[in-house]
Design a protein around this motif. Structure first.
Motif, mmCIF file in Angstrom:
data_model
loop_
_atom_site.group_PDB
_atom_site.id
_atom_site.type_symbol
_atom_site.label_atom_id
_atom_site.label_comp_id
_atom_site.label_asym_id
_atom_site.label_seq_id
_atom_site.Cartn_x
_atom_site.Cartn_y
_atom_site.Cartn_z
ATOM 1 N N PRO A 82 0.691 -1.004 -0.020
ATOM 2 C CA PRO A 82 -0.121 -0.019 0.044
ATOM 3 C C PRO A 82 0.891 1.273 -0.269
ATOM 4 O O PRO A 82 1.875 1.279 0.903
ATOM 5 C CB PRO A 82 -0.675 -0.268 1.333
ATOM 6 C CG PRO A 82 -0.678 -1.439 1.882
ATOM 7 C CD PRO A 82 0.565 -2.024 1.043
ATOM 8 N N LYS A 83 0.512 2.300 -0.863
ATOM 9 C CA LYS A 83 1.406 3.423 -1.041
ATOM 10 C C LYS A 83 1.486 4.296 0.172
ATOM 11 O O LYS A 83 2.352 4.697 0.477
ATOM 12 C CB LYS A 83 0.863 4.271 -2.152
ATOM 13 C CG LYS A 83 0.780 3.492 -3.595
ATOM 14 C CD LYS A 83 0.699 4.567 -4.541
ATOM 15 C CE LYS A 83 0.725 3.769 -5.856
ATOM 16 N NZ LYS A 83 2.074 3.635 -6.683
ATOM 17 N N ARG A 84 0.442 4.375 1.092
ATOM 18 C CA ARG A 84 0.143 5.079 2.036
ATOM 19 C C ARG A 84 0.832 4.468 3.343
ATOM 20 O O ARG A 84 1.255 5.137 4.387
ATOM 21 C CB ARG A 84 -1.153 5.758 2.464
ATOM 22 C CG ARG A 84 -1.534 6.493 1.297
ATOM 23 C CD ARG A 84 -2.778 7.123 1.826
ATOM 24 N NE ARG A 84 -3.495 7.998 0.803
ATOM 25 C CZ ARG A 84 -4.566 8.720 0.721
ATOM 26 N NH1 ARG A 84 -5.491 8.208 1.739
ATOM 27 N NH2 ARG A 84 -4.797 9.164 -0.288
ATOM 28 N N LEU A 85 1.301 3.452 3.316
ATOM 29 C CA LEU A 85 1.678 2.629 4.656
ATOM 30 C C LEU A 85 3.408 2.622 4.444
ATOM 31 O O LEU A 85 3.937 2.373 3.726
ATOM 32 C CB LEU A 85 1.427 0.967 4.450
ATOM 33 C CG LEU A 85 1.372 0.304 5.867
ATOM 34 C CD1 LEU A 85 0.669 0.702 6.807
ATOM 35 C CD2 LEU A 85 1.135 -1.284 5.321
ATOM 36 N N GLN A 86 3.766 3.282 5.649
ATOM 37 C CA GLN A 86 5.162 3.513 5.871
ATOM 38 C C GLN A 86 5.658 2.332 6.742
ATOM 39 O O GLN A 86 4.999 1.645 7.736
ATOM 40 C CB GLN A 86 5.218 5.000 6.472
ATOM 41 C CG GLN A 86 5.145 6.064 5.487
ATOM 42 C CD GLN A 86 5.568 6.023 4.184
ATOM 43 O OE1 GLN A 86 6.516 5.983 3.931
ATOM 44 N NE2 GLN A 86 4.751 6.335 3.107
ATOM 45 N N ILE A 87 7.168 2.330 6.905
ATOM 46 C CA ILE A 87 7.597 1.197 7.743
ATOM 47 C C ILE A 87 7.522 1.773 9.149
ATOM 48 O O ILE A 87 7.261 0.848 10.125
ATOM 49 C CB ILE A 87 9.313 1.330 7.351
ATOM 50 C CG1 ILE A 87 9.525 0.951 5.997
ATOM 51 C CG2 ILE A 87 10.034 0.498 8.299
ATOM 52 C CD1 ILE A 87 9.070 -0.645 5.537
ATOM 53 N N ILE A 88 7.630 3.102 9.602
ATOM 54 C CA ILE A 88 7.273 3.281 10.965
ATOM 55 C C ILE A 88 6.049 3.081 11.425
ATOM 56 O O ILE A 88 5.750 3.094 12.675
ATOM 57 C CB ILE A 88 7.507 5.069 11.028
ATOM 58 C CG1 ILE A 88 7.502 5.226 12.238
ATOM 59 C CG2 ILE A 88 6.383 5.728 10.303
ATOM 60 C CD1 ILE A 88 8.251 6.753 12.589
ATOM 61 N N ASP A 89 4.725 2.829 10.399
ATOM 62 C CA ASP A 89 3.734 2.555 10.996
ATOM 63 C C ASP A 89 3.658 1.181 11.829
ATOM 64 O O ASP A 89 2.607 0.665 12.371
ATOM 65 C CB ASP A 89 2.818 2.410 9.745
ATOM 66 C CG ASP A 89 2.240 3.877 9.343
ATOM 67 O OD1 ASP A 89 2.911 4.810 10.122
ATOM 68 O OD2 ASP A 89 2.076 4.028 8.102
ATOM 69 N N PHE A 90 4.747 0.435 11.401
ATOM 70 C CA PHE A 90 4.514 -0.776 12.206
ATOM 71 C C PHE A 90 5.477 -1.008 13.602
ATOM 72 O O PHE A 90 5.371 -1.821 14.000
ATOM 73 C CB PHE A 90 5.339 -1.892 11.070
ATOM 74 C CG PHE A 90 4.676 -2.320 9.887
ATOM 75 C CD1 PHE A 90 3.675 -3.357 10.082
ATOM 76 C CD2 PHE A 90 4.701 -1.581 8.582
ATOM 77 C CE1 PHE A 90 2.844 -3.665 9.020
ATOM 78 C CE2 PHE A 90 4.164 -1.912 7.573
ATOM 79 C CZ PHE A 90 2.957 -2.919 7.779
#
Length: 122
Positions: free
Chosen positions: A36-44
């Motif tokens: 997903p384009k809006r999902l970043q690594i920091i979100d995990f």
């Protein structure tokens, strides 16, 4: 389990986070078009950062600060919901959850860095 005491130290937790980020980066590159384009690594990172903050605080201070972190995080969520409801006249879930998750990224990272600062300086 000889790795658990290692990851309970400040340098072990940093190594664990960098390893986690490396694995997620590789997964993101493998999945290129399906990521997903809006999902970043920091979100995990927030669940891992909360767990490591708990482990470090119990190990060094014999007190878990996790309940205090979660309680204040809930207060931030309530304040954010009230702010959106007052400003917009309604609560749009997609906008609220996106905002609260970005706040959570910064909030958990801040608590983890604060815990590392206490452990390294004191």
């Amino acid at each position: 389990m000889k790795l658990l005491p290692f990851f309970g130290t400040w340098y072990g937790s940093i190594i664990l986070i960098f390893g986690y980020i490396l694995i997620l980066t590789l997964l993101k590159r493998i999945l290129r078009k399906n990521w997903p384009k809006r999902l970043q690594i920091i979100d995990f990172l927030p669940p891992l950062l909360l767990l490591l903050t708990h482990i470090l605080s119990v190990r060094e201070f014999n007190l878990s600060i996790t309940p205090f972190i979660i309680f204040s995080w809930c207060l931030i969520g309530i304040a954010s919901a009230l702010m959106y409801a007052y400003r917009d006249g309604e609560l749009i879930y997609a906008k609220f959850f996106k905002t609260i998750w970005k706040i959570t990224d910064i909030y958990m990272l801040g608590w983890y860095l604060l815990m590392l600062l206490f452990l390294v300086l004191f």
